[in-house]
Motif scaffolding. Structure first.
Motif, short mmCIF file in Angstrom:
data_model
loop_
_atom_site.label_atom_id
_atom_site.label_comp_id
_atom_site.label_asym_id
_atom_site.label_seq_id
_atom_site.Cartn_x
_atom_site.Cartn_y
_atom_site.Cartn_z
N ILE A 1 11.54 14.79 -4.24
CA ILE A 1 10.54 15.85 -4.05
C ILE A 1 10.02 15.95 -2.61
O ILE A 1 9.80 17.06 -2.11
CB ILE A 1 9.37 15.67 -5.04
CG1 ILE A 1 8.39 16.83 -4.92
CG2 ILE A 1 8.66 14.35 -4.88
CD1 ILE A 1 7.37 16.89 -6.03
N LEU A 2 9.88 14.80 -1.92
CA LEU A 2 9.30 14.84 -0.58
C LEU A 2 10.19 15.55 0.43
O LEU A 2 9.72 16.13 1.40
CB LEU A 2 9.04 13.42 -0.06
CG LEU A 2 7.93 12.62 -0.72
CD1 LEU A 2 7.90 11.21 -0.13
CD2 LEU A 2 6.58 13.28 -0.54
N CYS B 1 -0.49 17.60 -1.96
CA CYS B 1 -0.18 16.28 -2.56
C CYS B 1 -0.37 16.29 -4.08
O CYS B 1 -1.42 16.68 -4.59
CB CYS B 1 -1.12 15.24 -1.95
SG CYS B 1 -0.97 13.62 -2.70
N TRP C 1 13.41 21.53 -5.37
CA TRP C 1 12.05 21.02 -5.20
C TRP C 1 11.15 21.48 -6.35
O TRP C 1 10.41 20.68 -6.93
CB TRP C 1 11.47 21.49 -3.85
CG TRP C 1 9.97 21.39 -3.80
CD1 TRP C 1 9.25 20.24 -3.65
CD2 TRP C 1 9.03 22.44 -3.99
NE1 TRP C 1 7.90 20.53 -3.71
CE2 TRP C 1 7.74 21.87 -3.91
CE3 TRP C 1 9.14 23.83 -4.20
CZ2 TRP C 1 6.57 22.63 -4.05
CZ3 TRP C 1 7.98 24.58 -4.33
CH2 TRP C 1 6.71 23.98 -4.25
N ALA D 1 0.65 5.66 0.49
CA ALA D 1 -0.36 6.20 1.41
C ALA D 1 -1.75 5.70 1.03
O ALA D 1 -2.61 5.47 1.90
CB ALA D 1 -0.33 7.73 1.37
N THR D 2 -1.99 5.51 -0.25
CA THR D 2 -3.33 5.08 -0.69
C THR D 2 -3.67 3.70 -0.14
O THR D 2 -4.81 3.42 0.21
CB THR D 2 -3.41 5.06 -2.23
OG1 THR D 2 -2.66 6.15 -2.72
CG2 THR D 2 -4.82 5.17 -2.72
N GLY E 1 -0.46 13.60 -5.86
CA GLY E 1 -1.18 12.40 -6.30
C GLY E 1 -2.63 12.40 -5.87
O GLY E 1 -3.30 11.38 -5.95
N ARG F 1 8.96 19.19 -8.85
CA ARG F 1 7.50 19.27 -8.86
C ARG F 1 6.99 19.52 -10.29
O ARG F 1 5.99 18.95 -10.71
CB ARG F 1 7.04 20.37 -7.89
CG ARG F 1 5.55 20.30 -7.64
CD ARG F 1 5.10 20.99 -6.40
NE ARG F 1 3.65 21.07 -6.42
CZ ARG F 1 2.84 20.43 -5.60
NH1 ARG F 1 3.31 19.68 -4.64
NH2 ARG F 1 1.53 20.54 -5.70
N ARG G 1 11.60 21.39 5.23
CA ARG G 1 11.36 19.99 5.57
C ARG G 1 12.23 19.69 6.78
O ARG G 1 13.25 19.05 6.67
CB ARG G 1 11.73 19.07 4.39
CG ARG G 1 10.65 18.95 3.36
CD ARG G 1 9.47 18.17 3.98
NE ARG G 1 8.42 17.93 3.01
CZ ARG G 1 7.32 18.68 2.90
NH1 ARG G 1 7.17 19.72 3.66
NH2 ARG G 1 6.39 18.38 2.03
N ALA H 1 -5.04 9.32 -6.31
CA ALA H 1 -5.39 8.53 -5.12
C ALA H 1 -6.90 8.44 -4.95
O ALA H 1 -7.44 7.37 -4.64
CB ALA H 1 -4.75 9.15 -3.88
N PRO I 1 -6.74 16.56 4.19
CA PRO I 1 -6.12 15.24 4.15
C PRO I 1 -4.96 15.14 3.18
O PRO I 1 -4.09 14.28 3.34
CB PRO I 1 -7.27 14.33 3.71
CG PRO I 1 -8.28 15.22 3.07
CD PRO I 1 -8.13 16.55 3.74
N PHE I 2 -4.93 16.01 2.17
CA PHE I 2 -3.83 15.97 1.19
C PHE I 2 -2.89 17.16 1.35
O PHE I 2 -2.16 17.51 0.43
CB PHE I 2 -4.38 15.92 -0.24
CG PHE I 2 -5.09 14.63 -0.54
CD1 PHE I 2 -4.38 13.52 -0.97
CD2 PHE I 2 -6.46 14.51 -0.39
CE1 PHE I 2 -5.00 12.31 -1.24
CE2 PHE I 2 -7.10 13.31 -0.65
CZ PHE I 2 -6.38 12.20 -1.08
N ALA J 1 5.27 7.95 -1.42
CA ALA J 1 4.07 8.78 -1.36
C ALA J 1 2.85 7.99 -1.81
O ALA J 1 1.79 8.04 -1.19
CB ALA J 1 4.25 10.03 -2.22
N GLY J 2 3.02 7.22 -2.88
CA GLY J 2 1.89 6.45 -3.43
C GLY J 2 1.39 5.39 -2.47
O GLY J 2 0.22 5.01 -2.50
N ARG K 1 2.65 22.94 -1.54
CA ARG K 1 3.18 21.57 -1.44
C ARG K 1 2.07 20.55 -1.30
O ARG K 1 2.29 19.42 -0.85
CB ARG K 1 4.17 21.45 -0.29
CG ARG K 1 5.46 22.20 -0.58
CD ARG K 1 6.61 21.71 0.22
NE ARG K 1 7.21 20.51 -0.29
CZ ARG K 1 8.53 20.31 -0.35
NH1 ARG K 1 9.35 21.22 0.06
NH2 ARG K 1 9.00 19.17 -0.82
#
Ligand code: HEM
Length: 353
Positions: free
Chosen positions: A27-28, A297, A35, A198-199, A299, A39, A11, A303, A289-290, A195-196, A295
């Motif tokens: 986690i991100l 996504c 990590w 993003a939706t 969610g 996860r 990262r 999402a 896209p995810f 992270a959430g 690693r």
């Protein structure tokens, strides 16, 4: 990528020190065994069936009524709170009533962090007591205090079957000190909120595109009405480099390259997916896209279900077009997971059907 056994997926965000206030070692922003542990804990908690319909539709109905049948609505904040609400219910159970406050403080923290990351050119600048560094530390403290208050309530009022509980149990099993347990929980709560979110951004862009492509709005509405038959939709209805070198792919470029998608790559044309991703582009693995690989996504399913439910409800209850106030200004937000946000927000003219 999928056969890779290393736990180091790097990262290498520039300005990582500045990002620590926002993401910590959740986690991100972590690597290796730390990590992998996070996860493992978080993955089983992001269930699709935890999506619930929010009060967003009622709010829009009353705004429209108050404005005499057609309302000019800046939708960004509505989409952001909807996404926050879903994450909150899915991950933090019914007693996460402070989610709005945590969200707005996190948003403020994100904004000051973004400024710091952009201006972090002089080593050590992040440590000086500048106005923005002081603001960053203050927001960080406030968010931490709010999350720990929720943890305290949880410890006092008992067990719930949600991500917060799993994080608490996971931290205890790992035999961490009290301080480390708190840090582990705070960092991961912040990461999931980030992270959430993003939706919400994706829903905002999606409505902007449907507002400026009436034909597609009608088609999506017809499909939603056909599939849902007047009921509220549910989930069933809608679903080798040298070591140390990190490669960043600009996904937006990948997703709009005419060599991959054909000459109409920049056109809003959902029809291109009529035969799946492989029918839409030359190589299906170029559509990510995810993200992709270990690693990817966590969610993703949540999402997708969330967006399908939200969009089908909105198109079946309202018709909408772009407001003359709308100014197209895509803006790159590098802080959390590199989102492109509508720089001036999205204004829609909304009518009840
Ligand atoms: C449309 C909405 C979303 C999009 C486009 C999206 C996209 C992404 C992307 C591109 C990544 C990075 C993958 C990589 O590093 O290779 C990611 C990571 C992640 N996302 Fe999402 N995401 C969305 C929604 C969500 C939601 C709703 C949640 C959970 C509530 C979530 C949880 C996560 C987590 C925990 C990670 C980190 C995984 C790891 O590093 O192991 N995302 N997401």
């Amino acid at each position: 990528m999928t056969t890779c056994t290393s736990l180091d997926f790097g990262r290498p965000l520039s300005g990582t020190k500045e990002l620590r206030a926002l993401l910590g070692q959740g986690i991100l922003n972590s690597n290796g065994a730390h990590w992998a542990h996070q996860r493992k804990i978080i993955a089983p908690e992001l269930f699709v069936d935890k999506v619930k319909v929010s009060t967003l539709l009622d709010t829009w109905e009353s705004i429209i009524e108050n404005q005499g049948g057609i309302a000019d609505i800046k939708i960004d904040e509505h989409m952001r709170s909807f996404a926050g609400d879903v994450v909150s219910r899915a991950c933090f159970g019914s007693n996460f009533s402070r989610n709005k406050e945590i969200f707005s403080k996190l948003r403020a923290l994100e904004e000051v962090t973004f400024k710091a990351v952009r201006s972090a050119k002089v080593p050590g600048m992040g440590l000086l007591p500048t106005k923005s560094n002081r603001a960053r530390r203050a927001f960080e403290k406030e968010v931490r205090a709010l999350i720990l208050k929720v943890v305290k309530e949880r410890n006092e009022f008992g067990y719930e079957n949600d991500l917060l509980q799993t994080l608490l149990d996971g931290a205890k099993i790992a035999n961490l000190s009290q301080d480390s347990i708190q840090q582990f929980v705070v960092d991961n709560c912040k990461n999931i909120y980030q992270a959430g979110g993003a939706t919400g951004v994706l829903a905002t862009w999606c409505l902007m595109l449907l507002a400026s492509n009436q034909e597609w709005q009608d088609r999506v509405r017809a499909e939603a009405l056909h599939v849902c038959k007047g009921q509220i939709p549910n989930v069933d209805m809608v679903l080798k480099m040298k070591q140390g070198v990190n490669v960043w792919t600009l996904v937006t470029t990948l997703h709009t390259d005419p060599e991959i998608w054909g000459p109409d790559a920049f056109k809003f044309n959902p029809e291109r997916f009529a035969n799946g991703v492989s029918g839409a582009c030359k190589q299906p693995y170029l559509y990510m896209p995810f993200g992709i690989g270990p690693r990817v996504c966590l969610g993703q399913s949540l999402a997708q279900a969330e967006l399908k439910i939200l969009i089908s409800l909105i198109v079946t209850k309202f018709s909408f077009s772009l407001s003359p106030k709308y100014v197209h200004k895509p803006s790159f937000n590098l802080v959390a997971i590199s989102l492109i946000e509508p720089g001036n927000g999205v204004d829609l003219l909304v009518k009840k059907l």
